[in-house]
Design an enzyme around this catalytic site. Structure first.
Site, PDB file in Angstrom:
ATOM      1  N   HIS A 311       6.357   2.619   9.790  1.00  0.00           N
ATOM      2  CA  HIS A 311       7.529   2.009   9.321  1.00  0.00           C
ATOM      3  C   HIS A 311       8.399   3.161   8.783  1.00  0.00           C
ATOM      4  CE1 HIS A 311       9.201   0.159   5.470  1.00  0.00           C
ATOM      5  NE2 HIS A 311       8.990  -0.874   6.324  1.00  0.00           N
ATOM      6  N   ASP A 368       4.994  -6.418   9.770  1.00  0.00           N
ATOM      7  CA  ASP A 368       4.750  -7.207  10.832  1.00  0.00           C
ATOM      8  C   ASP A 368       3.768  -7.693  11.672  1.00  0.00           C
ATOM      9  OD1 ASP A 368       7.744  -7.766  10.234  1.00  0.00           O
ATOM     10  OD2 ASP A 368       8.170  -5.528  10.889  1.00  0.00           O
TER      11      ASP A 368
END
Length: 432
Positions: A311, A368
């Protein structure tokens, strides 16, 4: 820095050639330290260069706190774990937009507004027929949000907080209806009317899966899973789409136009479309019976990418991924359902997090990685995943739009370092 324990009011010293300037320090609630360079160009003629803005604070905000190093996410000071466990999506939306958890009366009043505004103008229903069945739901969603402002012209001028609350309720309510209609139009299915007796998430499931002749039964666990998904996506500090909303809002654009721009930014595969890439990879592994260990080795050799890991901000496990992983497992197990993609995801995570290649690079699962599996358990098709993200993120966009409006923010206008040709003369066409 001149002070070993930085605090508000102290300075950082910058040497620029023979010139030395003092730059004020700004310290946030959670002791985040920022160097204020707002007068740097006026003082020195120089600007900073930070491609991608990864080290640039574009705003002081009261909405969301994110600490990527520690894996912390809080809305208005409340940990995301507590909201996921105890709150509803509507209550969380009110917290983000208005700054506090609502009282029972405030909550009831806002829910009433949501019910009043859940339907769209009949002429807009016909507008869906103008899109081809292959039209992407995100394209339809962005267009329809702007279209909504044509039928709700009072949102163009909002004079007081009551107008803002009304517009916020309208947009949060109608995006749900528009999103479901975009999905049903893509399938050639008839549209159904919202039910004012249903809660926000139940109504969305009704709009998606009921028909004029058959009402879908809404499972309480599926309802909870949808609410959880939306809460976890409701805001995430100054990400790409939220920064886009603020940029557009700073020009004085109305709430609907600003949030439509957010939808366009979210559509990007590196932002809201990332969970689609995760699901496509998991499905490919399943259908080809690919060896997971072989995939990990290919990733380490940079021959393939492992989607859903790493991320731009988090250096630890994304707290939202932890919650989604637990809840996806719970929903599937409770209903006696088995999803091989969840098994593959857990195996990938297990192997990756025992490998120093991933751990040393802070490549942990992000939101996700498991969000698509939860949406799949709810029954949401893959082409609607990014739309679901947009529904969840709407309160955060509205909260940021409102913050720009309330602070009388100047129009956002970044500078650049020009790297093109130096000055040169125009050459007439016949001489080129």
């Amino acid at each position: 820095m001149s002070d070993p324990t930085p605090h508000e009011g102290s300075n950082a010293d910058l040497s620029l050639g023979e010139q030395s300037v003092k730059l004020p320090l700004v310290v946030g609630t959670e002791d985040e330290v920022a160097v204020d360079i707002s007068e740097l160009r006026n003082t020195t003629g120089a600007i900073t260069l930070d491609e991608g803005y990864r080290n640039t604070g574009s705003v002081k905000s009261d909405i969301t706190f994110l600490n990527g190093e520690e894996g912390i996410l809080r809305y208005r000071g409340i940990p995301i774990e507590q909201l996921a466990e105890n709150s509803s999506f509507v209550e969380t939306a009110m917290l983000l937009i208005f700054g506090e958890l609502p009282t029972a009366d405030q909550y009831a009043s806002f829910r009433k507004l949501l019910s009043e505004h859940e339907a769209i103008h009949e002429a807009m229903r016909n507008s869906f027929l103008g899109y081809p069945p292959s039209g992407h739901p995100m394209a339809i969603l962005s267009s329809m949000i702007n279209t909504l402002s044509c039928y709700n012209t009072d949102v163009l001028e909002m004079d007081d907080e009551q107008h803002v609350e009304n517009a916020a309720a309208r947009l949060i309510s109608k995006i749900r209806t528009v999103s479901a209609y975009a999905y049903r139009t893509s399938l050639g299915q008839p549209l159904v009317y919202p039910d004012p007796e249903l809660s926000y998430c139940r109504n969305f499931l009704h709009l998606m899966f009921s028909s004029p002749t058959h009402r879908c039964e809404i499972d309480p666990d599926i309802h909870k899973a949808l609410s959880l998904f939306l809460i976890l996506h409701a805001d995430h500090e100054q990400n790409c789409s939220t920064s886009t909303v603020r940029m557009v809002a700073s020009a004085g654009a109305n709430m609907f136009a600003s949030c439509a721009a957010g939808v366009c930014a979210l559509w990007g595969p590196l932002h809201g479309g990332a969970n689609v890439a995760v699901m496509e990879q998991l499905q490919r592994i399943h259908h080809t019976q690919m060896n997971v260990n072989d995939l990990i080795e290919r990733v380490k050799k940079k021959e393939e990418k492992l989607f859903g890991f790493g991320h731009g901000v988090y250096r630890k496990y994304d707290p939202r991924a932890t919650i989604l992983r637990t809840h996806a497992t719970k929903v599937l197990e409770k209903h006696g359902r088995h999803d091989p993609l969840l098994d593959i995801a857990k195996r990938l995570e297990e192997i990756a997090l025992s490998d120093d290649y991933f751990v040393s690079r802070h490549l942990y699962p992000n939101v996700d990685f498991y969000s698509g599996i939860l949406l799949r358990a709810i029954g949401i098709p893959t082409n609607m995943y990014t739309v679901m993200f947009a529904i969840g993120r709407m309160p955060g966009w509205i909260a940021n739009w409102k913050e720009v409006r309330d602070t009388n923010s100047r129009i956002y206008r970044p500078r650049q370092v020009y790297t093109g040709p130096p000055v040169r003369d125009y050459v007439k066409l016949e001489s080129r």
